[in-house]
Design a protein around this motif. Sequence first.
Motif, PDB file in Angstrom:
ATOM      1  N   ALA A 106      11.735  23.436 -35.816  1.00 39.02           N
ATOM      2  CA  ALA A 106      12.264  22.607 -36.398  1.00 39.02           C
ATOM      3  C   ALA A 106      12.052  21.874 -37.673  1.00 39.02           C
ATOM      4  O   ALA A 106      12.612  22.255 -38.418  1.00 39.02           O
ATOM      5  N   ALA A 107      10.837  22.305 -38.198  1.00 40.53           N
ATOM      6  CA  ALA A 107      10.474  22.741 -39.711  1.00 40.53           C
ATOM      7  C   ALA A 107      11.345  23.116 -40.632  1.00 40.53           C
ATOM      8  O   ALA A 107      11.665  23.696 -41.490  1.00 40.53           O
ATOM      9  N   ILE A 124      17.831  23.890 -30.767  1.00 35.05           N
ATOM     10  CA  ILE A 124      16.807  23.195 -32.078  1.00 35.05           C
ATOM     11  C   ILE A 124      17.901  23.059 -33.323  1.00 35.05           C
ATOM     12  O   ILE A 124      17.981  23.689 -34.056  1.00 35.05           O
ATOM     13  N   ASP A 125      17.261  21.245 -33.743  1.00 32.19           N
ATOM     14  CA  ASP A 125      18.076  21.457 -35.187  1.00 32.19           C
ATOM     15  C   ASP A 125      16.278  20.411 -35.939  1.00 32.19           C
ATOM     16  O   ASP A 125      15.420  20.694 -35.511  1.00 32.19           O
ATOM     17  N   ALA A 126      16.932  19.827 -37.384  1.00 32.59           N
ATOM     18  CA  ALA A 126      15.946  19.321 -37.776  1.00 32.59           C
ATOM     19  C   ALA A 126      15.450  17.926 -37.139  1.00 32.59           C
ATOM     20  O   ALA A 126      14.057  17.892 -37.051  1.00 32.59           O
ATOM     21  N   LEU A 127      15.536  17.112 -36.050  1.00 30.75           N
ATOM     22  CA  LEU A 127      15.118  16.352 -35.233  1.00 30.75           C
ATOM     23  C   LEU A 127      14.510  17.276 -34.336  1.00 30.75           C
ATOM     24  O   LEU A 127      13.151  16.467 -33.118  1.00 30.75           O
ATOM     25  N   ASP A 167      21.493  23.567 -43.316  1.00 27.29           N
ATOM     26  CA  ASP A 167      22.213  23.051 -42.173  1.00 27.29           C
ATOM     27  C   ASP A 167      22.906  23.570 -41.033  1.00 27.29           C
ATOM     28  O   ASP A 167      23.753  23.771 -40.955  1.00 27.29           O
ATOM     29  N   THR A 168      21.261  24.804 -41.027  1.00 26.51           N
ATOM     30  CA  THR A 168      20.874  25.505 -39.782  1.00 26.51           C
ATOM     31  C   THR A 168      20.266  24.362 -37.831  1.00 26.51           C
ATOM     32  O   THR A 168      19.098  24.189 -38.770  1.00 26.51           O
ATOM     33  N   ALA A 169      20.776  25.180 -37.712  1.00 26.33           N
ATOM     34  CA  ALA A 169      20.188  24.933 -35.860  1.00 26.33           C
ATOM     35  C   ALA A 169      20.107  26.320 -35.424  1.00 26.33           C
ATOM     36  O   ALA A 169      20.575  27.256 -35.869  1.00 26.33           O
ATOM     37  N   LEU A 170      19.030  26.137 -35.101  1.00 26.30           N
ATOM     38  CA  LEU A 170      18.485  27.692 -33.665  1.00 26.30           C
ATOM     39  C   LEU A 170      18.328  27.211 -32.091  1.00 26.30           C
ATOM     40  O   LEU A 170      18.160  26.394 -31.907  1.00 26.30           O
ATOM     41  N   ALA A 171      19.137  28.325 -31.632  1.00 24.40           N
ATOM     42  CA  ALA A 171      19.904  28.795 -30.499  1.00 24.40           C
ATOM     43  C   ALA A 171      18.214  29.370 -29.308  1.00 24.40           C
ATOM     44  O   ALA A 171      18.218  30.384 -30.631  1.00 24.40           O
ATOM     45  N   LEU A 172      17.800  28.847 -29.091  1.00 28.86           N
ATOM     46  CA  LEU A 172      16.674  29.009 -28.054  1.00 28.86           C
ATOM     47  C   LEU A 172      16.693  29.971 -26.706  1.00 28.86           C
ATOM     48  O   LEU A 172      16.915  28.566 -26.430  1.00 28.86           O
ATOM     49  N   ALA A 192      24.872  23.781 -37.256  1.00 31.75           N
ATOM     50  CA  ALA A 192      23.939  22.517 -37.172  1.00 31.75           C
ATOM     51  C   ALA A 192      24.955  21.049 -37.060  1.00 31.75           C
ATOM     52  O   ALA A 192      26.066  21.209 -37.552  1.00 31.75           O
ATOM     53  N   THR A 193      25.075  20.713 -35.833  1.00 31.79           N
ATOM     54  CA  THR A 193      25.216  20.283 -35.707  1.00 31.79           C
ATOM     55  C   THR A 193      25.279  17.842 -35.710  1.00 31.79           C
ATOM     56  O   THR A 193      23.818  18.288 -35.793  1.00 31.79           O
ATOM     57  N   PRO A 194      25.562  16.822 -36.198  1.00 33.48           N
ATOM     58  CA  PRO A 194      24.940  16.153 -36.255  1.00 33.48           C
ATOM     59  C   PRO A 194      24.544  15.254 -35.261  1.00 33.48           C
ATOM     60  O   PRO A 194      25.173  15.100 -33.795  1.00 33.48           O
ATOM     61  N   ARG A 195      23.212  14.478 -34.833  1.00 32.75           N
ATOM     62  CA  ARG A 195      23.105  13.462 -33.297  1.00 32.75           C
ATOM     63  C   ARG A 195      21.401  12.500 -33.827  1.00 32.75           C
ATOM     64  O   ARG A 195      21.185  13.049 -34.916  1.00 32.75           O
TER      65      ARG A 195
END
Length: 219
Positions: free
Chosen positions: A120-121, A141-144, A127-132, A169-172
Motif C-alpha cells: 500500500a505504501a 491493493i491501492d493507496a488505502l 496513480d498505480t494499484a497492484l493486482a496481487l 488505480a481507481t478511486p475508492r
Amino acid sequence: MTDIALSRAEVEALCLKAARGAGMEWGLAEEAGFAAGWLAARGIDAAAELLDHLTQNADGWPTLSPIPAPVHWAASGAQLCPIALGAALSDRASAADGPCAAPLTTATVHQPILVIPFLAACVKAGDTALALRCGEISLLIDALGAPFEDLARLSHLRSAALSLHPMPATPRAIAPTALPRIAPKPLPGLRRWRGTPPCPPPTPHAKGPARRPATTTER
C-alpha cells in the motif's frame, strides 16, 4: 477471552519490541511494528501472525532477506521474511525491477498478510494499484490498502508465493475503522520476545538520522 483494545501506537510499540527481542535489526523491527499497526488500524489483528513468524525464524533472519532481480525475487533460505520483503519492495517501488514498474513474482513468503502495508505504501504516491495473487487468493491493493474481507482471507494463509502486476488505480471510498483490537492469546509470546533483547541498542554515533514516526495518513 475478550479481545484487548489498544491504540495503533501501542500495537506498534509492542510488536517493535517483540521483533527486536527476536533478533531483527532495529530498522526491520520498526517496520514490523509499522506493519502490525497498519493492519490493526484496518481491523486485522496480525499479532498472532507476527508472533508465528518471529518464533519460527528467530535464528535465521539473514537467510530470509530478498534478493531483488528482474521478474523474480527470492532469498537464500527456503522462504522470504514478509517484513524484509515488504521493506525492500517499498524502497524499490518505482525502480525498473520494482513492483510499480513491471510484473514480478516472489518465492514463498511466510505470513504474507504482513507484506500488504508495504505494498500500500508503494502505490500511495502514484496513480498505480497492484493486482496481487497469493496462493488461491486475489486482491487489488491501492493507496488505502485492500478491502477488509480480502485482508481477512489473506490473514489465514500461512505461506505462499506472490505474483504482483501494476495497473491503473481507481478511486475508492475510505471505510471507517474501529479502535485496533488484539486477541489475548498471542500477547504473552510477544511480551516474552519483548523482554529478551539480543544485544544492547546502538551507540549514539552509530545511529542514522533521526526518524520521524509516520502518521496514519502518511502510511
